[in-house]
Design a protein around this motif. Structure first.
Motif, PDB file in Angstrom:
ATOM      1  N   VAL A 235      -6.747   5.268   0.841  1.00 34.81           N
ATOM      2  CA  VAL A 235      -5.639   6.227   0.888  1.00 34.81           C
ATOM      3  C   VAL A 235      -5.306   6.708  -0.516  1.00 34.81           C
ATOM      4  O   VAL A 235      -5.147   7.902  -0.773  1.00 34.81           O
TER       5      VAL A 235
ATOM      6  N   THR B 120      -5.518   0.842  -7.365  1.00 36.74           N
ATOM      7  CA  THR B 120      -5.734   0.093  -6.120  1.00 36.74           C
ATOM      8  C   THR B 120      -5.518  -1.407  -6.291  1.00 36.74           C
ATOM      9  O   THR B 120      -5.830  -2.185  -5.384  1.00 36.74           O
TER      10      THR B 120
ATOM     11  N   MET C 279      -4.303  -4.014  -3.493  1.00 29.46           N
ATOM     12  CA  MET C 279      -4.393  -3.375  -2.187  1.00 29.46           C
ATOM     13  C   MET C 279      -5.550  -3.950  -1.387  1.00 29.46           C
ATOM     14  O   MET C 279      -6.564  -4.354  -1.952  1.00 29.46           O
ATOM     15  N   SER C 280      -5.399  -3.942  -0.081  1.00 23.10           N
ATOM     16  CA  SER C 280      -6.470  -4.431   0.782  1.00 23.10           C
ATOM     17  C   SER C 280      -7.600  -3.405   0.835  1.00 23.10           C
ATOM     18  O   SER C 280      -7.448  -2.256   0.426  1.00 23.10           O
TER      19      SER C 280
ATOM     20  N   LYS D 208       1.272   4.391  -2.748  1.00 22.11           N
ATOM     21  CA  LYS D 208       1.257   5.807  -2.365  1.00 22.11           C
ATOM     22  C   LYS D 208       2.488   6.521  -2.904  1.00 22.11           C
ATOM     23  O   LYS D 208       2.409   7.654  -3.396  1.00 22.11           O
TER      24      LYS D 208
ATOM     25  N   ASP E 132      -8.685  -1.909   3.338  1.00 21.15           N
ATOM     26  CA  ASP E 132      -8.318  -0.801   4.225  1.00 21.15           C
ATOM     27  C   ASP E 132      -7.315   0.144   3.585  1.00 21.15           C
ATOM     28  O   ASP E 132      -7.279   1.339   3.908  1.00 21.15           O
ATOM     29  N   GLU E 133      -6.461  -0.378   2.693  1.00 20.40           N
ATOM     30  CA  GLU E 133      -5.421   0.446   2.069  1.00 20.40           C
ATOM     31  C   GLU E 133      -5.947   1.309   0.930  1.00 20.40           C
ATOM     32  O   GLU E 133      -5.490   2.436   0.726  1.00 20.40           O
TER      33      GLU E 133
ATOM     34  N   GLY F  35       0.811  -1.212   0.000  1.00 20.54           N
ATOM     35  CA  GLY F  35       0.000   0.000   0.000  1.00 20.54           C
ATOM     36  C   GLY F  35       0.843   1.259   0.000  1.00 20.54           C
ATOM     37  O   GLY F  35       0.538   2.231  -0.706  1.00 20.54           O
ATOM     38  N   ASP F  36       1.947   1.264   0.766  1.00 23.67           N
ATOM     39  CA  ASP F  36       2.831   2.426   0.793  1.00 23.67           C
ATOM     40  C   ASP F  36       3.591   2.586  -0.520  1.00 23.67           C
ATOM     41  O   ASP F  36       3.892   3.707  -0.944  1.00 23.67           O
TER      42      ASP F  36
END
Length: 264
Positions: free
Chosen positions: A186, A176, A179-180, A156, A182-183, A152-153
């Motif tokens: 962002v 995305t 990505m999960s 980003k 939750d991630e 996820g980072d």
């Protein structure tokens, strides 16, 4: 700002993108959707120069990009993020962004500056990189190696690199992906923030319709390489063409190309 005219690519006897004409205006986020194999990523690759067109052309601010390499198109103002992260894994987060900042400013103002020169001599570039990292809430990770970051980072950080390049056109290919639950928000929040700059054009390839509904000002639909729908999100999502494209119910006729993209 960005336009494709009769853009086409053939691989042997297969037409992967078929005479797609479309214009994209500043201040608009256009989602490009369609079933697997529809030609979405190939269309992106043609625009950004990863694939050479068989016919047609790409225009940026009225200027043809024909014959330009991907790096030249980036310098002209096309910023591209890929489905898979495209980073320097053995450099730090800050070093990745500083390289992008330097690349974006290595024209007339910084001509002759060596890409790998000592960063401590270029405090202004470092400061700009830190400002970009602050914008994506990664300042606290600036000294970490990219290889050590969670997925996820890394996604980003890829957005941060695009922001550092300050392109005219942002191109996101399934940002995305991988990505999960939750991630993902962002990244969507970062794209939403980019939308607030009405001088920029954003293209988004995405298969998650909830993401498309939330972010898109306009949707275009590709099916078997052809443009089959173009309009406002609610109208396009509800159209029989899109239902057929996703469900594979029946063959779909390409959208008439005359004036494509002019009404949105």
């Amino acid at each position: 700002m960005l336009e494709t005219k009769q853009l086409t690519v053939r691989f042997g006897g297969h037409v992967a993108v078929n005479a797609v004409s479309c214009a994209f205006r500043p201040g608009t986020l256009t989602a490009i959707v369609g079933p697997n194999g529809a030609g979405k990523t190939t269309y992106f690759n043609l625009i950004s120069g990863q694939i050479k067109a068989t016919a047609g052309e790409v225009l940026l601010n009225g200027n043809s990009l024909a014959g330009m390499s991907p790096s030249s198109r980036t310098r002209a103002g096309l910023g591209r993020a890929f489905q898979l992260t495209n980073l320097f894994p053995n450099l730090s987060v800050l070093e990745n962004v500083r390289l992008a900042v330097q690349a974006a400013r290595s024209g007339a103002h910084l001509r002759g500056l060596n890409l790998w020169s000592i960063w401590s001599d270029h405090k202004a570039l470092t400061q700009l990189a830190e400002e970009v990292l602050e914008a994506v809430a990664m300042n606290d990770k600036q000294h970490m190696l990219v290889a050590s970051l969670p997925h996820g980072d890394q996604r980003k950080l890829e957005v941060a690199l695009l922001m550092a390049l300050d392109p005219l056109v942002y191109m996101f290919d399934e940002p995305t992906a991988g990505m999960s639950h939750d991630e993902a928000p962002v990244i969507l929040n970062l794209i939403r923030a980019l939308k607030s700059d009405k001088t920029k054009t954003i293209l988004l390839v995405e298969h998650k319709m909830d993401v498309v509904r939330e972010l898109a000002d306009r949707i275009i639909v590709l099916h078997n390489g052809s443009l089959v729908a173009d309009g406002q999100p609610a109208e396009v999502i509800a159209s029989p063409v899109v239902q057929e494209a996703y469900l594979g119910v029946a063959p779909i006729a390409p959208l008439a190309q005359a004036g494509a993209g002019e009404g949105v």
